[in-house]
Design a protein around this motif. Structure first.
Motif, PDB file in Angstrom:
ATOM      1  N   ARG A   1       0.823  -1.189   0.000  1.00 38.75           N
ATOM      2  CA  ARG A   1       0.000   0.000   0.000  1.00 38.75           C
ATOM      3  C   ARG A   1       0.866   1.252   0.000  1.00 38.75           C
ATOM      4  O   ARG A   1       1.788   1.376   0.802  1.00 38.75           O
ATOM      5  N   GLY A   2       0.549   2.153  -0.906  1.00 43.37           N
ATOM      6  CA  GLY A   2       1.334   3.370  -1.008  1.00 43.37           C
ATOM      7  C   GLY A   2       0.884   4.412  -0.001  1.00 43.37           C
ATOM      8  O   GLY A   2       0.051   4.167   0.866  1.00 43.37           O
ATOM      9  N   VAL A   3       1.451   5.609  -0.137  1.00 43.52           N
ATOM     10  CA  VAL A   3       1.074   6.713   0.737  1.00 43.52           C
ATOM     11  C   VAL A   3      -0.376   7.090   0.455  1.00 43.52           C
ATOM     12  O   VAL A   3      -0.790   7.208  -0.691  1.00 43.52           O
ATOM     13  N   SER A   4      -1.154   7.248   1.512  1.00 46.86           N
ATOM     14  CA  SER A   4      -2.575   7.524   1.347  1.00 46.86           C
ATOM     15  C   SER A   4      -2.794   8.874   0.666  1.00 46.86           C
ATOM     16  O   SER A   4      -2.236   9.885   1.069  1.00 46.86           O
ATOM     17  N   ARG A   5      -3.596   8.870  -0.372  1.00 46.31           N
ATOM     18  CA  ARG A   5      -4.000  10.091  -1.055  1.00 46.31           C
ATOM     19  C   ARG A   5      -5.528  10.135  -1.043  1.00 46.31           C
ATOM     20  O   ARG A   5      -6.160  10.493  -1.995  1.00 46.31           O
ATOM     21  N   LYS A   6      -6.074   9.727   0.080  1.00 51.19           N
ATOM     22  CA  LYS A   6      -7.524   9.627   0.215  1.00 51.19           C
ATOM     23  C   LYS A   6      -8.128  11.005   0.420  1.00 51.19           C
ATOM     24  O   LYS A   6      -7.619  11.810   1.188  1.00 51.19           O
ATOM     25  N   GLN A   7      -9.228  11.272  -0.292  1.00 49.31           N
ATOM     26  CA  GLN A   7      -9.921  12.537  -0.173  1.00 49.31           C
ATOM     27  C   GLN A   7     -11.413  12.286   0.012  1.00 49.31           C
ATOM     28  O   GLN A   7     -12.027  11.532  -0.749  1.00 49.31           O
ATOM     29  N   LEU A   8     -11.995  12.922   1.031  1.00 53.20           N
ATOM     30  CA  LEU A   8     -13.439  12.891   1.226  1.00 53.20           C
ATOM     31  C   LEU A   8     -14.023  14.121   0.538  1.00 53.20           C
ATOM     32  O   LEU A   8     -13.580  15.243   0.792  1.00 53.20           O
ATOM     33  N   LEU A   9     -15.019  13.900  -0.302  1.00 54.68           N
ATOM     34  CA  LEU A   9     -15.517  14.965  -1.158  1.00 54.68           C
ATOM     35  C   LEU A   9     -17.041  14.978  -1.212  1.00 54.68           C
ATOM     36  O   LEU A   9     -17.701  14.051  -0.749  1.00 54.68           O
ATOM     37  N   THR A  10     -17.573  16.033  -1.815  1.00 55.82           N
ATOM     38  CA  THR A  10     -18.951  16.027  -2.302  1.00 55.82           C
ATOM     39  C   THR A  10     -18.927  16.576  -3.726  1.00 55.82           C
ATOM     40  O   THR A  10     -18.120  17.462  -4.054  1.00 55.82           O
ATOM     41  N   ALA A  11     -19.798  16.029  -4.572  1.00 56.96           N
ATOM     42  CA  ALA A  11     -19.900  16.465  -5.962  1.00 56.96           C
ATOM     43  C   ALA A  11     -21.315  16.954  -6.233  1.00 56.96           C
ATOM     44  O   ALA A  11     -22.256  16.606  -5.516  1.00 56.96           O
ATOM     45  N   ASP A  12     -21.458  17.769  -7.259  1.00 56.99           N
ATOM     46  CA  ASP A  12     -22.763  18.309  -7.600  1.00 56.99           C
ATOM     47  C   ASP A  12     -23.644  17.222  -8.200  1.00 56.99           C
ATOM     48  O   ASP A  12     -23.270  16.561  -9.167  1.00 56.99           O
ATOM     49  N   ARG A  13     -24.827  17.030  -7.621  1.00 54.61           N
ATOM     50  CA  ARG A  13     -25.713  15.945  -8.053  1.00 54.61           C
ATOM     51  C   ARG A  13     -26.129  16.103  -9.513  1.00 54.61           C
ATOM     52  O   ARG A  13     -26.145  15.125 -10.264  1.00 54.61           O
ATOM     53  N   LYS A  14     -26.451  17.321  -9.942  1.00 58.12           N
ATOM     54  CA  LYS A  14     -26.903  17.527 -11.314  1.00 58.12           C
ATOM     55  C   LYS A  14     -25.805  17.196 -12.315  1.00 58.12           C
ATOM     56  O   LYS A  14     -26.071  16.599 -13.363  1.00 58.12           O
ATOM     57  N   GLN A  15     -24.568  17.584 -12.001  1.00 55.37           N
ATOM     58  CA  GLN A  15     -23.478  17.297 -12.928  1.00 55.37           C
ATOM     59  C   GLN A  15     -23.227  15.798 -13.024  1.00 55.37           C
ATOM     60  O   GLN A  15     -23.066  15.246 -14.111  1.00 55.37           O
ATOM     61  N   ILE A  16     -23.187  15.113 -11.872  1.00 56.77           N
ATOM     62  CA  ILE A  16     -22.941  13.668 -11.883  1.00 56.77           C
ATOM     63  C   ILE A  16     -24.053  12.941 -12.626  1.00 56.77           C
ATOM     64  O   ILE A  16     -23.785  12.036 -13.436  1.00 56.77           O
ATOM     65  N   LYS A  17     -25.299  13.328 -12.388  1.00 61.84           N
ATOM     66  CA  LYS A  17     -26.414  12.686 -13.079  1.00 61.84           C
ATOM     67  C   LYS A  17     -26.311  12.893 -14.585  1.00 61.84           C
ATOM     68  O   LYS A  17     -26.564  11.974 -15.378  1.00 61.84           O
ATOM     69  N   SER A  18     -25.925  14.091 -15.000  1.00 62.20           N
ATOM     70  CA  SER A  18     -25.772  14.378 -16.425  1.00 62.20           C
ATOM     71  C   SER A  18     -24.667  13.530 -17.041  1.00 62.20           C
ATOM     72  O   SER A  18     -24.797  13.041 -18.164  1.00 62.20           O
ATOM     73  N   ILE A  19     -23.563  13.354 -16.297  1.00 62.56           N
ATOM     74  CA  ILE A  19     -22.463  12.529 -16.796  1.00 62.56           C
ATOM     75  C   ILE A  19     -22.905  11.084 -16.935  1.00 62.56           C
ATOM     76  O   ILE A  19     -22.656  10.431 -17.956  1.00 62.56           O
ATOM     77  N   VAL A  20     -23.572  10.557 -15.910  1.00 67.14           N
ATOM     78  CA  VAL A  20     -24.033   9.167 -15.950  1.00 67.14           C
ATOM     79  C   VAL A  20     -25.009   8.963 -17.105  1.00 67.14           C
ATOM     80  O   VAL A  20     -24.922   7.975 -17.845  1.00 67.14           O
ATOM     81  N   ASP A  21     -25.932   9.909 -17.287  1.00 68.79           N
ATOM     82  CA  ASP A  21     -26.900   9.803 -18.376  1.00 68.79           C
ATOM     83  C   ASP A  21     -26.221   9.884 -19.735  1.00 68.79           C
ATOM     84  O   ASP A  21     -26.631   9.213 -20.692  1.00 68.79           O
ATOM     85  N   SER A  22     -25.181  10.708 -19.838  1.00 70.82           N
ATOM     86  CA  SER A  22     -24.487  10.892 -21.109  1.00 70.82           C
ATOM     87  C   SER A  22     -23.611   9.688 -21.462  1.00 70.82           C
ATOM     88  O   SER A  22     -23.649   9.190 -22.588  1.00 70.82           O
ATOM     89  N   VAL A  23     -22.844   9.231 -20.498  1.00 70.27           N
ATOM     90  CA  VAL A  23     -21.922   8.111 -20.736  1.00 70.27           C
ATOM     91  C   VAL A  23     -22.671   6.783 -20.796  1.00 70.27           C
ATOM     92  O   VAL A  23     -22.333   5.905 -21.581  1.00 70.27           O
ATOM     93  N   GLY A  24     -23.703   6.650 -19.969  1.00 68.25           N
ATOM     94  CA  GLY A  24     -24.423   5.385 -19.861  1.00 68.25           C
ATOM     95  C   GLY A  24     -23.962   4.639 -18.624  1.00 68.25           C
ATOM     96  O   GLY A  24     -22.756   4.491 -18.393  1.00 68.25           O
TER      97      GLY A  24
END
Length: 247
Positions: free
Chosen positions: A74-97
């Motif tokens: 296991r390497g050096v931890s580069r873990k990040q806790l985040l939040t993303a915009d729901r509308k953008q993520i939904k649009s990406i999922v809908d676009s990519v499939g």
């Protein structure tokens, strides 16, 4: 600006694509190629629920090495806790499939806060998991860093092509998909969002084996038995005539 747009129209005509379609793809690429996120320090159900009520999706991004069962690797931890915009993520999922979302890499920019121009960290990521509720609403996202050379394990969806020319299908056979994806490991920059399996030469009872599926040589198939089929052309079962009941 007009000259730039005329250039785009020319490129669309060369590619034999409608100009409006080409322009739409350019806009989608510009809008969705980079996932925007902000850090979150607190965790827990209440915090996550609060984030969702304001249109944010809790997410985490970490290196693939953290998944290794051997702690020495296991390497050096580069873990990040985040939040993303729901509308953008939904649009990406809908676009990519949805089948291809977790086999496609995306740019990620982590800003200091919502609406901030300060860039905390950036890089390429691969969605590892997408958690949804029964209604299909996205609840959480898990990403891994996907920089060039990073060795990643990915389930890549299979897509079957050549159906219109398949001899077995023309004879009335059925295509039976025995696997929906293949698990591969290799450098992040070589991982495809999908793998196409050509069935244009298959006849009745013909199969395509896992070891026959083509992908980049830098990728390795993770399977204990590569002779298992991913699909076959099966003969259509004959319709049974109803038995005559004797008086």
């Amino acid at each position: 600006m007009a000259k730039w747009w005329r250039g785009l129209r020319s490129a669309a005509e060369v590619a034999d694509l409608p100009a409006y379609s080409f322009g739409r793809s350019i806009r989608c690429l510009h809008q969705y190629e980079t996932i925007q996120a902000i850090p979150r320090e607190a965790t827990g159900r209440r915090v996550s629920a609060r984030d969702r009520t304001i249109g944010r999706i809790p997410a985490v991004v970490f290196p693939q090495s953290l998944l290794d069962t051997d702690s020495s690797k296991r390497g050096v931890s580069r873990k990040q806790l985040l939040t993303a915009d729901r509308k953008q993520i939904k649009s990406i999922v809908d676009s990519v499939g949805l089948p291809f979302f977790c086999s496609t890499t995306f740019k990620l920019q982590i800003r200091a806060g919502q609406g901030s121009s300060t860039l905390v960290e950036s890089g390429r990521v691969l969605p590892l998991k997408i958690h949804r509720d029964e209604a299909g609403k996205i609840l959480n996202l898990v990403f891994v860093w996907a920089g060039d050379g990073e060795q990643l394990k990915v389930d890549v969806p299979l897509v079957f092509k050549g159906l219109e020319n398949c001899p077995g299908l023309k004879k009335g056979g059925n295509l039976r998909s025995l696997r929906s994806s293949l698990k591969l490991v290799g450098p992040a920059e070589r991982i495809p969002s999908k793998i196409e399996v050509d069935v244009s030469n298959l006849d009745i009872d013909d199969k395509v084996l896992m070891q026959e599926v083509e992908f980049h040589p830098s990728l390795k198939l993770l399977s204990k038995n590569e002779t298992l089929p991913v699909c076959k052309i099966a003969a259509t079962s004959p319709v049974k005539e109803p038995e005559t009941v004797q008086a």
